[in-house]
Design a protein around this motif. Structure first.
Motif, PDB file in Angstrom:
ATOM      1  N   HIS A 490       0.835  -1.189   0.000  1.00  0.00           N
ATOM      2  CA  HIS A 490       0.000   0.000   0.000  1.00  0.00           C
ATOM      3  C   HIS A 490       0.879   1.252   0.000  1.00  0.00           C
ATOM      4  O   HIS A 490       2.067   1.195   0.331  1.00  0.00           O
ATOM      5  CB  HIS A 490      -0.904   0.041   1.253  1.00  0.00           C
ATOM      6  N   PHE A 491       0.248   2.380  -0.325  1.00  0.00           N
ATOM      7  CA  PHE A 491       0.904   3.664  -0.114  1.00  0.00           C
ATOM      8  C   PHE A 491       1.070   3.902   1.394  1.00  0.00           C
ATOM      9  O   PHE A 491       0.375   3.304   2.220  1.00  0.00           O
ATOM     10  CB  PHE A 491       0.063   4.808  -0.693  1.00  0.00           C
ATOM     11  N   VAL A 492       1.977   4.828   1.736  1.00  0.00           N
ATOM     12  CA  VAL A 492       2.104   5.216   3.146  1.00  0.00           C
ATOM     13  C   VAL A 492       1.056   6.266   3.516  1.00  0.00           C
ATOM     14  O   VAL A 492       1.024   6.729   4.646  1.00  0.00           O
ATOM     15  CB  VAL A 492       3.516   5.757   3.458  1.00  0.00           C
ATOM     16  N   PHE A 493       0.197   6.645   2.563  1.00  0.00           N
ATOM     17  CA  PHE A 493      -0.822   7.665   2.821  1.00  0.00           C
ATOM     18  C   PHE A 493      -2.140   7.014   3.208  1.00  0.00           C
ATOM     19  O   PHE A 493      -2.460   5.910   2.780  1.00  0.00           O
ATOM     20  CB  PHE A 493      -1.027   8.529   1.564  1.00  0.00           C
ATOM     21  N   ASP A 494      -2.911   7.716   4.015  1.00  0.00           N
ATOM     22  CA  ASP A 494      -4.224   7.224   4.427  1.00  0.00           C
ATOM     23  C   ASP A 494      -5.161   8.426   4.571  1.00  0.00           C
ATOM     24  O   ASP A 494      -4.749   9.592   4.437  1.00  0.00           O
ATOM     25  CB  ASP A 494      -4.115   6.445   5.737  1.00  0.00           C
ATOM     26  N   SER A 495      -6.399   8.110   4.892  1.00  0.00           N
ATOM     27  CA  SER A 495      -7.419   9.154   5.049  1.00  0.00           C
ATOM     28  C   SER A 495      -7.430   9.665   6.482  1.00  0.00           C
ATOM     29  O   SER A 495      -7.587   8.877   7.426  1.00  0.00           O
ATOM     30  CB  SER A 495      -8.792   8.599   4.673  1.00  0.00           C
ATOM     31  N   SER A 496      -7.272  10.969   6.670  1.00  0.00           N
ATOM     32  CA  SER A 496      -7.312  11.539   8.019  1.00  0.00           C
ATOM     33  C   SER A 496      -8.694  11.359   8.636  1.00  0.00           C
ATOM     34  O   SER A 496      -8.829  11.159   9.854  1.00  0.00           O
ATOM     35  CB  SER A 496      -6.936  13.020   7.982  1.00  0.00           C
ATOM     36  N   GLU A 497      -9.730  11.408   7.804  1.00  0.00           N
ATOM     37  CA  GLU A 497     -11.086  11.225   8.316  1.00  0.00           C
ATOM     38  C   GLU A 497     -11.255   9.828   8.896  1.00  0.00           C
ATOM     39  O   GLU A 497     -11.827   9.645   9.971  1.00  0.00           O
ATOM     40  CB  GLU A 497     -12.091  11.457   7.178  1.00  0.00           C
ATOM     41  N   ASN A 515       0.331  18.806   0.055  1.00  0.00           N
ATOM     42  CA  ASN A 515      -0.361  18.631  -1.228  1.00  0.00           C
ATOM     43  C   ASN A 515      -0.613  17.144  -1.476  1.00  0.00           C
ATOM     44  O   ASN A 515       0.158  16.479  -2.186  1.00  0.00           O
ATOM     45  CB  ASN A 515       0.475  19.222  -2.370  1.00  0.00           C
ATOM     46  N   PRO A 516      -1.683  16.590  -0.872  1.00  0.00           N
ATOM     47  CA  PRO A 516      -1.982  15.168  -1.063  1.00  0.00           C
ATOM     48  C   PRO A 516      -2.298  14.853  -2.518  1.00  0.00           C
ATOM     49  O   PRO A 516      -2.833  15.690  -3.248  1.00  0.00           O
ATOM     50  CB  PRO A 516      -3.187  14.932  -0.158  1.00  0.00           C
ATOM     51  N   ILE A 517      -1.944  13.608  -2.934  1.00  0.00           N
ATOM     52  CA  ILE A 517      -2.189  13.233  -4.333  1.00  0.00           C
ATOM     53  C   ILE A 517      -3.680  13.139  -4.630  1.00  0.00           C
ATOM     54  O   ILE A 517      -4.118  13.411  -5.741  1.00  0.00           O
ATOM     55  CB  ILE A 517      -1.473  11.909  -4.673  1.00  0.00           C
TER      56      ILE A 517
END
Length: 757
Positions: A490-497, A515-517
């Motif tokens: 997975h990406f290291v990014f996730d949803s803050s919500e 600047n999120p993708i």
């Protein structure tokens, strides 16, 4: 073998040589450098002196200290239990930046201002030496208040891959001897210890009976009041990854590593018997064996004051190795050295340890017991022309003599027939023939010094922490796949919500992604599990009923500090449908724990009801070797419902906390195991962990393992069934012996109010 530069400098002057040059030199002479680690303590970490230490008026566990840091006496609030007035300590003053980018600032703790931090060893990047703060002493040099601690403790740690036939190199002195030959420097002399002729005689405190056949021993006695281990010894042992006991045994370990002379210490026994039993030279009392020479120290010293016996000893490596092989004897780290050939200069070891002990106010008794056996000197005649042929080049005779003498091989040349007449030192058990001598000359002379050849190789240090981590992660992947898991990425990014929804603390906006993708991936993930649950949901939607997944990757806390973790989930069926199982059951907690333990090793579970995402009654933090490394749990039903998943189990671990052990194969015991199930009635508030600790206190060696197999509710009590696997390494256990073990267990557990069902 691990050595440090400052420890080497006790035996050889290394001025003018950088550590990199030393490593290159060691590689060149065949002592392969596997790693170089430089200990560098941060600026503004200084020597402080605790002038006053009083309890914090508003906190029971805090102390308010007045600490002299050279240019001022400053106030520091400290929570360590061992802090006290009169101590020299390492102080991080305001403005210091410790490992992990931890900045020391002025602070107020429970209403009291604090201007710095009194540090433990780990807080400034050193190995753990003791619980609490690090207390310094003059063993590392005369301490000057306000002076940077780095001037005392900075060091370079060199890890070497010594070949098994070079027993002489498994010591600081041995490596110093190698450097002496390589760089043409003289070794420093270990000063002989001078007996105090006014002291009481050794024979008045202990009686020695001697009837040994195979080993040499040299014994002295000392008297110590309140044994303390100086900081220098504890620090150096920690740097070379030796166990620090904070007992007098540390002096023996220190001497063994420094000189290569196997050194042991015994408590105050009024009579010691040295005799040969079944081919093994033992040191014993009338009732018990204390030490098996060259094999293991069975009874370690436990006293903190009084008389102690020091025993430097040697046994022929070929004899002890053959004995262990034929008799399948149990050994410890002493055998590692004795089987490779330890240093037989027993008086050298005695001088070294006594010089250390007297600096710490030990009294040495007059006299000794010298039970050394003559070791026949090996004489070897080698023709110079044969040496030239083996090497492939003519080398100056004087250089050859100098090289061999630096290696302490006594050398003379008979010019009439160009023969080297060599006296091999007793610590060089590996030198047998002309080829060995040629190898010694060539490795010191330098293969690079020979005339140019078309192909050239230069050894460099290739192993580093990055490579070790890659290999470790690779092994985890292989084990996970072998146990039925599939890797997901997975990406290291996730949803803050989503992170907020499931209870994670959001990252400060100043630290978060600018600047999120995409809007759905607007923060750095704080767990691997949420994305894995998403993958599990996708697999279920594609018709899979058994969904075992794992992943390795970075996670971040709310301060944007990065950690490497490995995560596991198993959702749904425990196995696929097959010809014998048409409707497999869902996996349960015990089966999931068993799967993970096959990958990570033995896991100790401690109940924890406060793990995010977890079912409150099926969750635990995980300990390995007493260190908390992560958690394992059943997924909370509400969260499972959010992802439309059936029974799902999750686990997440910090990679840097997982032990990177090398597991060695052991002989399989051919004696059949016996199994006994014990059903007990226990109080509702009594945990299995409490029961396990009580059983382990019995230290019954015939219990191979035990574990719970059944539990059900009896109202205010529970019924618990524990399975015991019993096995003796030498014979089959009789029913009477097994029943005796079970009786001991029941009697021990009765202290907890446990009854037999």
């Amino acid at each position: 073998m691990i050595v440090t530069r400052k420890w080497l400098e006790e035996f050889i002057n290394l001025d003018g040589l950088s550590t990199e040059e030393i490593c290159e030199g060691l590689n060149a002479i065949g002592q392969e450098v596997e790693a170089l680690n430089k200990i560098r303590i941060a600026d503004k970490v200084v020597v402080g002196y605790v002038e006053e230490c009083e309890k914090h008026p508003n906190a029971d566990k805090l102390n308010v200290c007045k600490v002299n840091v050279g240019n001022e006496v400053t106030q520091i609030v400290c929570g360590a239990k061992n802090v006290a007035a009169g101590q020299f300590v390492a102080v991080s003053v305001v403005g210091a930046v410790l490992p992990g980018n931890f900045k020391i600032k002025k602070a107020k703790l429970r209403g009291i201002e604090s201007f710095g931090m009194i540090c433990s060893s780990t807080e400034i990047g050193l190995p753990k030496l003791e619980d609490g703060i690090m207390v310094l002493d003059n063993s590392i040099g005369k301490l000057e208040i306000g002076k940077n601690v780095s001037e005392y403790l900075d060091d370079d740690i060199i890890e070497l891959g010594i070949t098994p036939n070079r027993g002489d190199s498994f010591s600081i002195l041995g490596i110093a001897r190698e450097l002496s030959a390589k760089f043409n420097k003289s070794l420093k002399e270990i000063l002989p210890f001078e007996d105090d002729r006014n002291a009481e005689g050794l024979g008045r405190i202990i009686q020695i009976d001697d009837d040994i056949k195979y080993s040499s021993h040299f014994l002295k006695a000392i008297k110590c009041e309140n044994v303390t281990v100086p900081f220098k010894i504890r620090y150096r042992l920690a740097l070379v990854e030796e166990e620090v006991n904070n007992t007098i045994l540390d002096y023996a370990t220190y001497t063994t590593i420094a000189t290569g002379v196997i050194t042991t210490i015994y408590d105050d026994y009024k009579k010691l018997i040295l005799k040969t039993e079944d081919g093994i030279d033992v040191v014993k009392t009338e009732n018990e064996i204390i030490y098996q020479t060259g094999l293991n120290l069975i009874k370690k010293p436990t006293a903190t004051s009084g008389n102690f016996i020091i025993d430097t000893n040697f046994i022929d490596p070929e004899y002890i190795s053959t004995l262990v092989y034929e008799k399948k004897l149990k050994t410890d780290k002493i055998f590692f050295r004795s089987s490779r050939g330890s240093n037989p200069d027993l008086k050298l070891g005695i001088n070294y340890i006594l010089n250390e002990l007297v600096q710490n106010e030990a009294q040495v008794y007059n006299g000794n017991y010298d039970l050394t056996k003559d070791i026949s000197e090996t004489m070897l005649n080698v023709n110079l022309d044969d040496i030239y042929k083996i090497i492939g080049e003519v080398i100056d005779e004087n250089m050859i003599v100098n090289i061999l003498n630096k290696l302490q091989i006594e050398t003379n040349i008979d010019n009439s027939d160009k023969t080297l007449k060599l006296k091999i030192p007793p610590f060089r058990h590996d030198l047998k023939n002309k080829y060995d001598i040629a190898e010694e000359i060539l490795r010191i002379y330098g293969i690079d010094t020979l005339q140019s050849k078309p192909l050239e190789f230069k050894e460099k240090v290739r192993i580093n922490e990055t490579i070790r981590n890659i290999e470790f992660n690779k092994s985890l992947r292989e084990k996970a796949i072998a146990n039925g898991f599939f890797e997901v990425l997975h990406f290291v990014f996730d949803s803050s919500e989503r992170m907020k929804k499931y209870g994670f603390n959001l990252m400060d906006k100043k630290l978060d992604i600018k600047n999120p993708i995409v809007n759905e991936l607007d923060t750095l993930r704080q767990t691997l599990i949420l994305q894995m649950l998403e993958s599990a949901q996708n697999n279920k939607n594609n018709g899979y009923k058994k969904i075992p997944l794992f992943t390795i990757g970075s996670v971040y806390n709310d301060l944007r500090e990065e950690y490497q973790k490995i995560g596991f989930i198993w959702s749904g069926a425990r196995c696929n449908e097959n010809i014998t199982i048409s409707k497999p059951k869902n996996i349960n907690f015990a089966q999931f724990v068993n799967k993970v333990s096959k990958i990570l090793g033995n896991l100790e579970l401690v109940e924890d009801k406060h793990i995010l995402l977890a079912h409150p009654y099926q969750s635990a933090k995980v300990l390995i070797d007493g260190v908390e490394v992560g958690y394992i749990a059943k997924l909370h039903p509400k969260i499972a419902n959010d992802f439309d998943l059936e029974d799902t189990f999750i686990a997440e671990f910090f990679l840097d906390l997982l032990p990177k052990k090398e597991y060695l194969a052991k002989d399989i015991i051919k004696i059949q195991k016996s199994t006994r199930d014990l059903s007990l009635v226990v109080n509702d508030n009594l945990t299995y962990s409490d029961i396990k600790k009580e059983i382990e206190l019995l230290k019954i060696t015939d219990i191979v393992e035990f574990y719970p197999i059944d539990i059900f509710d009896l109202g205010d009590k529970n019924s618990l069934t524990i399975r015991f696997i019993l096995q003796n390494s030498e014979k089959s256990l009789t029913d009477e012996e097994i029943n005796g073990i079970i009786t001991k267990i029941i009697e021990k557990l009765s202290d907890l109010g446990v009854e037999l069902r």
